[in-house]
Design an enzyme around this catalytic site. Structure first.
Site, short mmCIF file in Angstrom:
data_model
loop_
_atom_site.label_atom_id
_atom_site.label_comp_id
_atom_site.label_asym_id
_atom_site.label_seq_id
_atom_site.Cartn_x
_atom_site.Cartn_y
_atom_site.Cartn_z
CE LYS A 35 -3.36 21.12 5.43
NZ LYS A 35 -3.08 19.69 5.76
CE LYS A 220 -1.44 2.42 4.14
NZ LYS A 220 -1.53 2.84 2.74
CG PHE A 265 5.68 -1.71 -6.43
CD1 PHE A 265 5.99 -0.55 -5.74
CD2 PHE A 265 4.35 -1.95 -6.77
CE1 PHE A 265 5.00 0.35 -5.39
CE2 PHE A 265 3.36 -1.05 -6.43
CZ PHE A 265 3.68 0.10 -5.74
N GLY A 269 15.96 2.07 -9.14
CA GLY A 269 16.22 3.50 -9.17
C GLY A 269 17.00 3.94 -7.95
N GLY A 273 10.53 6.72 -1.68
CA GLY A 273 10.39 7.83 -0.75
C GLY A 273 8.93 8.10 -0.49
CB CYS A 276 3.05 5.66 2.30
SG CYS A 276 1.52 6.60 2.34
#
Length: 470
Positions: A35, A220, A265, A269, A273, A276
């Site tokens: 990378k 978070k 949100f 569906g 995925g 996170c």
């Protein structure tokens, strides 16, 4: 200011590029040699809108360098740790990469350093990081530890970084808060050149929220878990709508008009995925359990999400009767549009389920094909949506790429064996599709059969009635 960023994944690369964009001198360290070599030679290891252009620009200006972790640690007064924290088998976050970076900082850095966790970590990781630095330091190192959680959405990470709604910093020393405010001051003052909007319309000033490190770490996980729970809730509402004959999009619209709820949100569906939400929900559950708190509410949200793919395949099975031997086109492999990330994407579980059913799967995604091939080597990959759908018995829409809104429906209908569309993201409107002869099914909305015009009867006026196939 001289800033070091450790890790060149989605978060690290965006953080490094955007810090350089707002004027800092940034050194991004990466331990993956392949990378690192790609980045040093002008390549990109991932797709993210605007990111490649920014990196090229700030490298040309001399404000962004790539090298080893050790070189990065030598560079910056502030060191942002942006390495991966993947889930372990029991749901805990794997913090081994953070520990490795901390040990390297402790043994190598000299003078004052502000060590900032930007990776998503369990609560009290800051305290562990502080102890680890203290135990292993062998040089003249003085340090503070802070938490600065990221709220970047893949596909809009650059915009989210440069135009955040809040910047959260968790600190245990006043100088840490002052240094972090200085780092983010160009964003708070809006004095940087925005590379996304020629005339930036985002006028609101973000909130700079200072907390302790434990609270910042929890913010978070709590934020992502709440959003995941909101998605699972509307998916259950969608199931109810299908049974009682209601339209979940109207229900969601009515709910979202309540400012206490909001419209974000509430999109039903085949499930959430990405890297996170799934791992953060698991990690938050484990954090709660180890602290003696029963978070069964989140466990149920996780179960609902895991059932979405099963329910979608069951809908397909009902339509086709027999799935074995049928050609199924899958449109979209990335977990969301404008990214090439397929980690924990619903498409992976969906395709595996179709293969178990004996289906022949042909898939198309504008950006995620190469990464999907590593996880799904046994399916066919198409270069465009029409190629994927040629001779297909059904098209399954899994990712809401804008390209799928601009389909030539006549061309698609002529290419398919059976004109059946299952829209797993509710991105289309049935009335736009059914006039072209498709049967259209979505999530939580009434199914739409092909429109059939009544035949003209000799000697009579033409009928204006529109019938539908049973």
């Amino acid at each position: 200011m001289k800033i070091s960023v450790i890790g060149a994944g989605y978060v690290g690369l965006t953080t490094a590029a955007c810090f350089a964009q707002i004027g800092h001198e940034v050194f991004c360290g990466e331990s993956d040699t392949a990378k690192l070599h790609k980045l040093q030679n002008g390549g990109m290891p991932l797709f993210e809108p605007h990111l490649e252009q920014i990196i090229h620009s700030v490298r040309q200006a001399g404000r962004l360098l790539f090298g080893s972790t050790e070189e990065a640690i030598d560079h910056g007064q502030a060191i942002f740790i942006c390495v991966g924290t993947p889930p372990l088998g029991n749901g805990d976050a794997d913090l081994s990469a953070i520990e490795t970076v901390a040990r390297t900082i402790a043994k190598r850095a000299q003078g004052y350093r502000l060590v900032v966790e930007k990776s998503t970590v369990p609560v009290q990781t800051g305290a562990q990081l502080r102890r680890h630095l203290s135990v292993h330091k062998t040089s003249r190192l003085e340090y503070d530890v802070a938490s600065n959680p990221e709220f970047l959405r893949e596909g809009s990470a650059v915009t989210d970084f440069l135009h955040p709604d809040r910047i959260v910093v968790g600190v245990d020393a006043p100088r840490s808060a002052s240094l972090l405010r200085e780092i983010y001051q160009p964003i708070l003052d809006r004095t940087f050149v925005c590379p996304v909007h020629p005339e930036c319309a985002r006028a609101s000033v973000p909130r700079f929220l200072v907390t302790d490190t434990n609270s910042a770490e929890l913010i978070k996980h709590a934020s992502n878990s709440f959003l995941a729970m909101k998605i699972s809730f509307i998916n259950m509402v969608a199931n109810l709508c299908e049974v009682v004959g209601a339209d979940v999009t109207k229900v969601a619209e009515g709910m979202g008009l309540d400012p206490r709820i909001g419209p974000e949100f509430l999109n039903p569906g085949i499930g959430f995925g990405g890297f996170c939400f799934p791992k953060d929900v698991q990690a938050f559950i484990r954090i709660a359990e180890k602290s003696g708190c029963d978070f069964s509410l989140l466990r149920e949200a996780e179960k609902i999400n895991q059932r979405r793919v099963h329910d979608f395949v069951e809908k397909l099975r009902t339509e086709l009767w027999v799935v074995r031997g049928k050609k199924i086109a899958v449109w979209g492999l990335a977990f969301k549009p404008n990214t090439d990330d397929v980690r924990f994407a619903p498409s992976i579980a969906l395709v595996k389920s179709l293969l178990e059913e004996g289906a022949k799967v042909f898939a198309y995604d504008p950006e995620a094909t190469e990464k999907a091939k590593l996880l799904l080597p046994d399916i066919n990959y198409a270069s465009n949506p029409y190629e994927a759908a040629h001779g297909a018995d059904a098209v399954l829409i899994v990712t809401e790429w804008d390209e799928f809104r601009r389909i030539d429906w006549v061309r698609l209908r002529d290419a398919m064996e059976n004109p059946l569309i299952l829209d797993g993201r509710n991105m289309l409107a049935g009335e736009d599709v059914t006039p072209h002869g498709f049967r259209y099914l979505s999530v939580g909305r009434p199914s739409a059969a092909p429109e059939v015009k009544a035949p003209r009867v000799a000697g009579a006026h033409a009928s204006t009635d529109i019938g539908t196939a049973p």
